[in-house]
Design an enzyme around this catalytic site. Structure first.
Site, PDB file in Angstrom:
ATOM      1  N   LYS A 114      40.375  38.617  40.292  1.00  0.00           N
ATOM      2  CA  LYS A 114      39.894  40.003  40.317  1.00  0.00           C
ATOM      3  C   LYS A 114      40.627  40.837  39.268  1.00  0.00           C
ATOM      4  O   LYS A 114      40.029  41.689  38.605  1.00  0.00           O
ATOM      5  CB  LYS A 114      40.099  40.619  41.708  1.00  0.00           C
ATOM      6  CG  LYS A 114      38.976  40.290  42.685  1.00  0.00           C
ATOM      7  CD  LYS A 114      37.863  41.310  42.531  1.00  0.00           C
ATOM      8  CE  LYS A 114      36.517  40.978  43.112  1.00  0.00           C
ATOM      9  NZ  LYS A 114      36.306  40.058  44.126  1.00  0.00           N
ATOM     10  N   LYS A 197      31.020  28.847  41.796  1.00  0.00           N
ATOM     11  CA  LYS A 197      30.428  29.040  43.115  1.00  0.00           C
ATOM     12  C   LYS A 197      29.368  30.139  43.081  1.00  0.00           C
ATOM     13  O   LYS A 197      29.323  30.946  42.160  1.00  0.00           O
ATOM     14  CB  LYS A 197      31.524  29.412  44.114  1.00  0.00           C
ATOM     15  CG  LYS A 197      32.157  30.761  43.875  1.00  0.00           C
ATOM     16  CD  LYS A 197      32.924  31.238  45.111  1.00  0.00           C
ATOM     17  CE  LYS A 197      33.434  32.659  44.888  1.00  0.00           C
ATOM     18  NZ  LYS A 197      33.952  33.306  46.066  1.00  0.00           N
ATOM     19  N   LYS A 200      28.749  37.091  44.782  1.00  0.00           N
ATOM     20  CA  LYS A 200      28.238  38.400  44.380  1.00  0.00           C
ATOM     21  C   LYS A 200      28.740  38.769  42.997  1.00  0.00           C
ATOM     22  O   LYS A 200      27.969  39.180  42.134  1.00  0.00           O
ATOM     23  CB  LYS A 200      28.708  39.401  45.434  1.00  0.00           C
ATOM     24  CG  LYS A 200      27.949  40.689  45.514  1.00  0.00           C
ATOM     25  CD  LYS A 200      26.536  40.544  45.966  1.00  0.00           C
ATOM     26  CE  LYS A 200      26.395  40.034  47.374  1.00  0.00           C
ATOM     27  NZ  LYS A 200      27.083  40.810  48.370  1.00  0.00           N
TER      28      LYS A 200
HETATM   29  P1  TYM Z   1      33.204  36.948  51.563  1.00  0.00           P
HETATM   30  O1  TYM Z   1      32.563  38.197  52.043  1.00  0.00           O
HETATM   31  O2  TYM Z   1      33.396  36.764  50.095  1.00  0.00           O
HETATM   32  O3  TYM Z   1      32.411  35.713  52.082  1.00  0.00           O
HETATM   33  C1  TYM Z   1      32.073  35.625  53.454  1.00  0.00           C
HETATM   34  C2  TYM Z   1      32.047  34.187  53.875  1.00  0.00           C
HETATM   35  O4  TYM Z   1      31.143  33.460  53.067  1.00  0.00           O
HETATM   36  C3  TYM Z   1      31.827  32.342  52.506  1.00  0.00           C
HETATM   37  N1  TYM Z   1      31.327  32.112  51.139  1.00  0.00           N
HETATM   38  C4  TYM Z   1      31.018  30.915  50.669  1.00  0.00           C
HETATM   39  N2  TYM Z   1      31.062  29.710  51.275  1.00  0.00           N
HETATM   40  C5  TYM Z   1      30.658  28.653  50.537  1.00  0.00           C
HETATM   41  N3  TYM Z   1      30.216  28.749  49.267  1.00  0.00           N
HETATM   42  C6  TYM Z   1      30.163  29.944  48.623  1.00  0.00           C
HETATM   43  N4  TYM Z   1      29.703  30.021  47.394  1.00  0.00           N
HETATM   44  C7  TYM Z   1      30.586  31.093  49.346  1.00  0.00           C
HETATM   45  N5  TYM Z   1      30.655  32.408  49.049  1.00  0.00           N
HETATM   46  C8  TYM Z   1      31.128  33.018  50.160  1.00  0.00           C
HETATM   47  C9  TYM Z   1      33.291  32.725  52.461  1.00  0.00           C
HETATM   48  O5  TYM Z   1      34.107  31.587  52.439  1.00  0.00           O
HETATM   49  C10 TYM Z   1      33.416  33.510  53.731  1.00  0.00           C
HETATM   50  O6  TYM Z   1      33.608  32.653  54.829  1.00  0.00           O
HETATM   51  N6  TYM Z   1      37.890  37.830  52.648  1.00  0.00           N
HETATM   52  C11 TYM Z   1      36.650  37.416  53.224  1.00  0.00           C
HETATM   53  C12 TYM Z   1      36.181  38.291  54.368  1.00  0.00           C
HETATM   54  C13 TYM Z   1      37.188  38.418  55.441  1.00  0.00           C
HETATM   55  C14 TYM Z   1      37.521  37.414  56.401  1.00  0.00           C
HETATM   56  C15 TYM Z   1      38.559  37.993  57.190  1.00  0.00           C
HETATM   57  C16 TYM Z   1      37.026  36.146  56.677  1.00  0.00           C
HETATM   58  C17 TYM Z   1      37.997  39.493  55.655  1.00  0.00           C
HETATM   59  N7  TYM Z   1      38.820  39.228  56.715  1.00  0.00           N
HETATM   60  C18 TYM Z   1      39.112  37.281  58.245  1.00  0.00           C
HETATM   61  C19 TYM Z   1      37.601  35.446  57.718  1.00  0.00           C
HETATM   62  C20 TYM Z   1      38.624  35.994  58.493  1.00  0.00           C
HETATM   63  C21 TYM Z   1      35.616  37.476  52.132  1.00  0.00           C
HETATM   64  O7  TYM Z   1      35.711  38.218  51.189  1.00  0.00           O
HETATM   65  O8  TYM Z   1      34.573  36.705  52.341  1.00  0.00           O
END
Ligand code: TYM
Length: 332
Positions: A114, A197, A200
């Protein structure tokens, strides 16, 4: 009654959910709700690290909540809440920050990523992003966290903080969370632009809310290569990615058929892409149909949100008070 293991997970509210979110997380959320004590939230504080326009914050939270419900999440089986409706999270985060060190935070892959992508906005929230995520998890004493492969480092950090705090206060009140993937291996949904991957900020997403034509168009544009000329050739990355998708969304015999076609050089990429798009749509089209109706029903969404926050706050308060006690906050 036997206590069910606690599951906690969340998705950042940065717009509609994409296939990475669905296969990496949401699918597991729905599958797990029958057998575990599940608490799922929408990470709106986390979404602020990229400083979005305030006018999109609320609609983004609303659309993810509607997508959660449209995908089959049942608010009577699990606790569904919005992160900022549980302000105890902020206090927990403050306390955890005292046990998180600059060196480890600066080394986090997502921070370095980031910081490279938004060099003019390397804010403190970005640096401590994993601490806020650890607060989300540890304040519930979660046993399992269903996440995709990209979040494993953050989860590992949450485990480290928990372990460190137990050690520091010579106690074992912090629960060490473990990753969970119902189908075995952690998932990484690739982008269709050849590498990396789906995400967004990568701008390469297929959204679960995309209509049929859009999904088909996006798959048609997926990067491929020349068709193989030698039998049993090694696949390059874009082709491996398409086969990864195929394995995930299509029936095993369909996968075998395309693999055989690759191996004898008769494969037609147009057919492969169409097959994947069709099988993806079998999953996403029914969600999309339910979504519109749910999104329009503000009263229902508000009710779910309030009910979830109320339940979550009771649990979280208890665990926060415990941490406060260990850290020395007591009555005279
Ligand atoms: P975020 O919002 O980027 O993604 C949400 C969930 O989707 C999964 N994910 C993916 N899995 C496989 N392949 C991909 N290309 C892919 N893109 C996204 C992510 O692994 C995630 O499970 N920091 C986290 C949100 C969060 C969170 C938490 C998750 C905040 N607090 C506590 C678990 C526990 C995030 O930005 O995910």
């Amino acid at each position: 009654m036997e206590k069910k293991p606690i599951v906690l997970s969340g998705i950042r509210s940065t717009g509609h959910l994409h296939l990475g979110n669905y296969y990496g997380a949401l699918r597991n959320f729905v599958e797990m709700q029958n057998d575990y004590d599940c608490r799922y939230f929408i990470a709106d504080y986390h979404s602020l690290t990229t400083q979005p326009d305030p006018s999109v914050l609320n609609p983004n939270v609303r659309s993810i909540l509607a997508e959660y419900l449209a995908a089959g999440m049942d608010p009577d089986k699990c606790t569904v809440y919005v992160q900022s409706d549980v302000p105890e999270t902020c206090e927990y985060y403050t306390l955890l920050n005292m046990h998180a060190y600059l060196g480890e935070l600066e080394k986090t892959v997502s921070f370095k990523d980031k910081a490279r992508k938004q060099p003019n906005n390397v804010n403190a929230g970005l640096l401590t992003y994993p601490v806020l995520m650890a607060a989300d998890i540890l304040q519930h004493k979660a046993n399992f966290v269903p996440v995709g492969k990209d979040q494993l480092q953050h989860l590992e950090m949450a485990r480290n903080f928990a372990q460190r705090i137990n050690h520091f206060y010579k106690a074992d009140f912090m629960v060490l969370p473990r990753p969970y993937e119902a189908k075995g291996e952690p998932i990484k949904i690739p982008g269709l632009d050849g590498s990396g991957k789906m995400g967004k900020s990568e701008g390469n997403c297929i959204y679960i809310n995309d209509d049929d034509q859009t999904v088909i168009k996006k798959f048609k544009k997926a990067v491929t290569d020349m068709t193989p000329t030698e039998p049993n050739s090694e696949m390059n990355e874009p082709i491996k990615n398409l086969f990864y998708f195929l394995k995930l969304v299509s029936a095993p015999e369909v996968y075998d058929q395309f693999l055989a076609a690759w191996n004898d050089c008769s494969i037609r990429y147009g057919d492969l892409k169409m097959q994947i798009a069709t099988d993806v749509l079998k999953v996403t089209a029914p969600i999309r149909e339910r979504y519109n109706e749910i999104y329009a029903d503000a009263d229902y969404l508000n009710k779910v949100r309030e009910q979830g926050a109320e339940k979550a706050r009771v649990e979280v308060r208890k665990n926060l008070d415990e941490l406060r006690q260990y850290m020395g906050f007591r009555k005279f």
